[in-house]
Design a protein around this motif. Sequence first.
Motif, short mmCIF file in Angstrom:
data_model
loop_
_atom_site.label_atom_id
_atom_site.label_comp_id
_atom_site.label_asym_id
_atom_site.label_seq_id
_atom_site.Cartn_x
_atom_site.Cartn_y
_atom_site.Cartn_z
N SER A 1 51.35 46.35 10.58
CA SER A 1 50.84 47.40 11.27
C SER A 1 51.06 47.89 12.38
O SER A 1 51.21 46.98 13.42
CB SER A 1 49.44 47.94 11.04
N SER A 2 51.36 49.13 13.15
CA SER A 2 51.92 49.45 14.30
C SER A 2 51.12 48.84 15.29
O SER A 2 51.57 48.73 16.49
CB SER A 2 51.97 50.85 14.30
N ASN A 3 49.64 48.89 15.23
CA ASN A 3 48.81 48.37 16.24
C ASN A 3 48.85 46.82 15.84
O ASN A 3 47.83 46.12 16.63
CB ASN A 3 47.46 48.99 16.21
N ASP A 4 49.49 46.23 15.00
CA ASP A 4 49.70 44.75 15.12
C ASP A 4 48.38 44.03 14.59
O ASP A 4 48.18 42.93 15.16
CB ASP A 4 50.10 44.34 16.42
N THR A 5 47.39 44.68 13.95
CA THR A 5 46.41 43.98 13.49
C THR A 5 46.30 43.61 12.28
O THR A 5 45.49 42.45 11.81
CB THR A 5 45.03 44.66 13.83
N ARG A 6 47.02 44.19 11.19
CA ARG A 6 47.03 43.97 9.98
C ARG A 6 48.13 43.69 9.40
O ARG A 6 49.27 44.54 9.60
CB ARG A 6 45.98 45.21 9.12
C1 LIG Z 1 45.56 50.27 13.42
O1 LIG Z 1 46.29 51.77 12.94
C2 LIG Z 1 45.56 52.06 11.83
C3 LIG Z 1 46.54 53.31 11.51
O2 LIG Z 1 47.70 53.44 12.08
C4 LIG Z 1 44.28 52.43 11.69
O3 LIG Z 1 43.66 52.86 10.69
C5 LIG Z 1 43.40 51.38 12.29
O4 LIG Z 1 42.08 51.75 12.60
C6 LIG Z 1 44.10 50.73 13.42
N1 LIG Z 1 43.27 49.49 13.94
C7 LIG Z 1 42.72 49.00 15.29
C8 LIG Z 1 42.16 47.92 15.15
O5 LIG Z 1 43.02 50.10 16.16
#
Ligand SMILES: *[C@@H]1O[C@H](CO)[C@@H](O)[C@H](O)[C@H]1NC(C)=O
Length: 355
Positions: A51-56
């Motif tokens: 995922s773009s924020n690199d967490t999942r």
């Molecule tokens: C990462 O991004 C997704 C959608 O782009 C969002 O639903 C999610 O909450 C974000 N997670 C964090 C930890 O910011």
Amino acid sequence: MRGLQAAVLFTAVAAAAAPTNCTTRCGDISFEYPFGVEPGCYHPGFNLTCSSNDTRLFMGDGTVQVLDISIPNSTLRVNATAMAFDPADDVQRGVINATTTWRAAAAADDDGGPFVVSRRNTIALMGCNARVDLRGGDRRHSDNLVSSCTAVCPPVGGGDDAAAHDDGDGGDGHTIAIIDAWNGKCSGVGCCQANIMLGYPSYTIQIKQLQEKNLHSFDFQYIAYITDETLNFTEEIAGRIATPAALPATLDFVIRSNSSCSTPANSTAGGECRSEHSFCEDYKGGGNTLLGYSCVCSEGYRGNPYVAGGCHDIDECHSPGYCYGDCKNTEGGYLCQCPLGLTGNASIPNGCYTY
Ligand SMILES: *[C@@H]1O[C@H](CO)[C@@H](O)[C@H](O)[C@H]1NC(C)=O
Ligand SMILES: *[C@@H]1O[C@H](CO)[C@@H](O)[C@H](O)[C@H]1NC(C)=O
Ligand SMILES: *[C@@H]1O[C@H](CO)[C@@H](O)[C@H](O)[C@H]1NC(C)=O
Ligand SMILES: *[C@@H]1O[C@H](CO)[C@@H](O)[C@H](O)[C@H]1NC(C)=O
Ligand SMILES: *[C@@H]1O[C@H](CO)[C@@H](O)[C@H](O)[C@H]1NC(C)=O
Ligand SMILES: *[C@@H]1O[C@H](CO)[C@@H](O)[C@H](O)[C@H]1NC(C)=O
Ligand SMILES: *[C@@H]1O[C@H](CO)[C@@H](O)[C@H](O)[C@H]1NC(C)=O
Ligand SMILES: *[C@@H]1O[C@H](CO)[C@@H](O)[C@H](O)[C@H]1NC(C)=O
Ligand SMILES: *[C@@H]1O[C@H](CO)[C@@H](O)[C@H](O)[C@H]1NC(C)=O
């Protein structure tokens, strides 16, 4: 001349096996070839999306969340979304009329994808007075009954009174009686869970209400899971206050091939087992159908059999459980002896004694 050839060959293999600049981590999940994110970094079908924020981490198309990847076990765990069935619309008494399909992965079509539901999973149903059937198959036998379980909610306090109204009463009295009776276990009252013995790429799940007298009908949803976890039937879950939206399920991954590992002469099986000290193992799915193979490090080695140099010697002397005496690590093995002056079996705790 021979030296040059060897060098060229080695470079070619290394380039195919270990492309550089491949992402190997997303959030707190590590992965390696055959999995990868960028083109050229993965075996066909093993593409992942971070995922773009690199967490999942997600499988190929970005809908199924990956929780863990184990290359030694040839498994991955996914966050498998719960399946809800509405009793009013979907489930009619005595009629199987609520059906959904569960796929190992969006990427996996029934015949060609690399993911299969592991035999470690279960089918679970939360609900009252209904049966869940799990059907699976391949192209030839698409409708085998693979697993089934039934969840009942017996009438509280006698039965006659309970039978009198059939109007969607799901009050607290029932909930508490169910919990008390089964001490938090999902074992047939309010909730059931059954093993899945055969691994298919996808399954059909059907819900059928029981045709019994003196049973309540409840107006809350039936919720089904395919999961590798043991369900805990808590009061919150029984009362539909906190049913999990998703639970982990284990998938086996397979390098798809039509050839068996045991006929290597001109077969394509084993081509992905690039490491020295690794071998190819046939993978048979439900119905004993050959789906392809997995690569495994040889005994005494561990690591990633899918990349050149991926299987490393295990240092048994510095790993627990191997030797309780004088230990000497060797390539692919170890020597284990009782200390000088003692005799016995140094491979078992306190196995050495004075002669
Ligand atoms: C990462 O991004 C997704 C959608 O782009 C969002 O639903 C999610 O909450 C974000 N997670 C964090 C930890 O910011
Ligand atoms: C990644 O996987 C999805 C299926 O999950 C597939 O549709 C897509 O084409 C794949 N992408 C690439 C670049 O192979
Ligand atoms: C790998 O398999 C072993 C044995 O079944 C199990 O104990 C272990 O938890 C698995 N590891 C992972 C990361 O799945
Ligand atoms: C199943 O439900 C649909 C509506 O959702 C209905 O049209 C159909 O007749 C039902 N089938 C059976 C066998 O009850
Ligand atoms: C149920 O409880 C056990 C033990 O506390 C835990 O290991 C397991 O993860 C729980 N299951 C679920 C689905 O939360
Ligand atoms: C699994 O999915 C559910 C529902 O989308 C979410 O609430 C949960 O946090 C996810 N689990 C993990 C470990 O990310
Ligand atoms: C296996 O054989 C089938 C039918 O001949 C073919 O469609 C499929 O592509 C083959 N799979 C592989 C991995 O070679
Ligand atoms: C190997 O190839 C030959 C000729 O292409 C074929 O006749 C034979 O059946 C193959 N053997 C196996 C085990 O696939
Ligand atoms: C020593 O104990 C190990 C583990 O129980 C066993 O596998 C092995 O055969 C034993 N060796 C001898 C010489 O008895």
